[in-house]
Enzyme design. Structure first.
Site, PDB file in Angstrom:
ATOM      1  N   LYS A 165      36.957  41.259  41.168  1.00 26.58           N
ATOM      2  CA  LYS A 165      36.907  40.457  41.656  1.00 26.58           C
ATOM      3  C   LYS A 165      35.868  40.543  42.793  1.00 26.58           C
ATOM      4  CE  LYS A 165      39.392  38.156  38.998  1.00 26.58           C
ATOM      5  NZ  LYS A 165      38.150  37.463  37.057  1.00 26.58           N
ATOM      6  N   LYS A 265      39.802  33.047  25.701  1.00 23.52           N
ATOM      7  CA  LYS A 265      40.976  32.363  26.288  1.00 23.52           C
ATOM      8  C   LYS A 265      41.584  31.502  25.551  1.00 23.52           C
ATOM      9  CE  LYS A 265      40.098  33.681  31.193  1.00 23.52           C
ATOM     10  NZ  LYS A 265      38.667  34.729  30.987  1.00 23.52           N
TER      11      LYS A 265
END
Length: 367
Positions: A165, A265
């Site tokens: 991240k 997703k």
């Protein structure tokens, strides 16, 4: 067979590591998940799950799932849950947009279809490829040394794919990428996921500074046009995620050669039905995929596993096991991580049995 009742439970899912941080100072420590149930007049019940990554990630939020279900559910009573295509058209006619609200209903219908036919969802989606699928591990945003130190521990759990991240201060992100890359071993893969956090000039600085690192660059900027501009100056493999929220956007990105990998997703696209449609088109067009969702527990992980396991191996870049990140188990029979891999259940439907003592009282019911 007809839908006779739609209901939902709300469950908090705390994280084992305490908090999950990504670009822009965003963080979540407890995920708010909605477990959706569809009851039929024959007594068969199917389950789905919707768990947004907070209200500041995608246009979705946890309370919106339940508000949307209250709005949508009356329009679905009396409809056949086995006719999933028709049901999706009905949902789109009754509620414009809000695909995440529809996702849990769609998943629950696939669960019912599997139970009625005696087949796991992966079989209904085209069949299983291989014995199991690769998992990635997201590394929450912290200082470079802490992030690098976590790689060894995750590798002992079997992970060989790491999603770093970034999307913060470019100078610190450059350090993060170099520090984590230094911990990699042959066969590992590293993705630097900015989660839309960089401005284009910042993305260009980072990409040039890590030009000698074997790393994938994921969703560097907020808009599709900004990401495309960065892509055209980037020699690294490129991943799009947040911007690809429909079939139209996938086709546009393919025409522009905007990515090498795309993240699909389930909630963002509106359920298994829509995600399967995009998945199959990606296979036809030669685009590798990460199959996942925004977040979730056992039921979301089961849905992810069936989609991932029914995806041709060469096109499945990776997938994820969200239920291993959280401290609460909501269902028996969900896939479990085994040395960085997981397998979809071979039982009918999702192959899970909700733990009603964990789900608690229903927070909504429409009959």
């Amino acid at each position: 067979m007809k839908i006779s009742r739609i209901f939902a439970h709300q469950v908090d899912l705390p994280l084992h590591e305490g908090t999950y941080k990504w670009s822009g100072g965003k963080s979540v420590s407890v995920f708010d998940s909605t477990i959706v149930g569809i009851e039929t007049d024959s007594g068969i019940v199917g389950y789905g799950e919707v768990c947004p990554l907070g209200p500041f990630y995608l246009p979705a939020y946890a309370a919106g799932v339940r508000a949307g279900l209250l709005e949508l559910s009356p329009h679905l009573l009396g409809w056949n849950p086995l006719e999933i295509g028709k049901l999706n058209q009905r949902m789109d006619a009754a509620l414009k947009g809000h695909p995440y609200v529809k996702s849990g209903i769609d998943i629950a219908c696939w669960d019912i279809l599997g139970k009625v036919t005696g087949q796991p969802i992966s079989t209904l989606l085209g069949g299983r490829y291989g014995e199991d699928v690769h998992l990635y591990r997201a590394i929450s945003q912290e200082n470079p040394e802490v992030m690098a130190s976590k790689v060894a521990g995750y590798r002992t759990e079997g992970y060989r794919r790491f999603q770093l991240k970034v999307g913060g201060d470019p100078d610190v992100d450059i350090e993060r990428i170099h520090a984590v890359a230094a911990q990699l071993q042959p066969g590992d893969r590293l993705v630097a996921d900015a989660n839309t956090g960089w401005l284009p000039h910042e993305a260009m600085r980072v990409i040039r500074a890590v030009r000698d690192v074997d790393v994938y660059i994921e969703q560097p900027c907020l808009t599709y046009e900004e990401c495309l501009s960065v892509r055209r100056h980037c020699n690294h493999p490129f991943v799009l995620d947040e911007n690809v929220d429909s079939l139209d956007m996938l086709l546009r990105a393919k025409a522009d050669l905007a990515m090498d990998v795309v993240n699909l997703k389930i909630g963002k696209l509106g359920g298994i039905t829509r995600t399967r449609q995009v998945r199959d088109l990606c296979v036809s067009m030669g685009i590798a995929m990460t199959i996942e969702d925004s977040w979730g527990g056992d039921i979301t992980t089961a849905a992810i596993a069936h989609l991932a396991h029914s995806t041709p191996t060469e096109y499945l870049f990776t997938t994820t096991d969200f239920n291993s990140y959280v401290t609460v188990s909501t269902a028996d029979g969900a896939p479990q991580r085994v040395q960085g891999r997981m397998a979809a259940s071979t039982l009918p439907g999702l192959g899970i049995v909700p733990k009603m003592e964990v789900l608690g009282k229903r927070v909504l019911e429409v009959a």
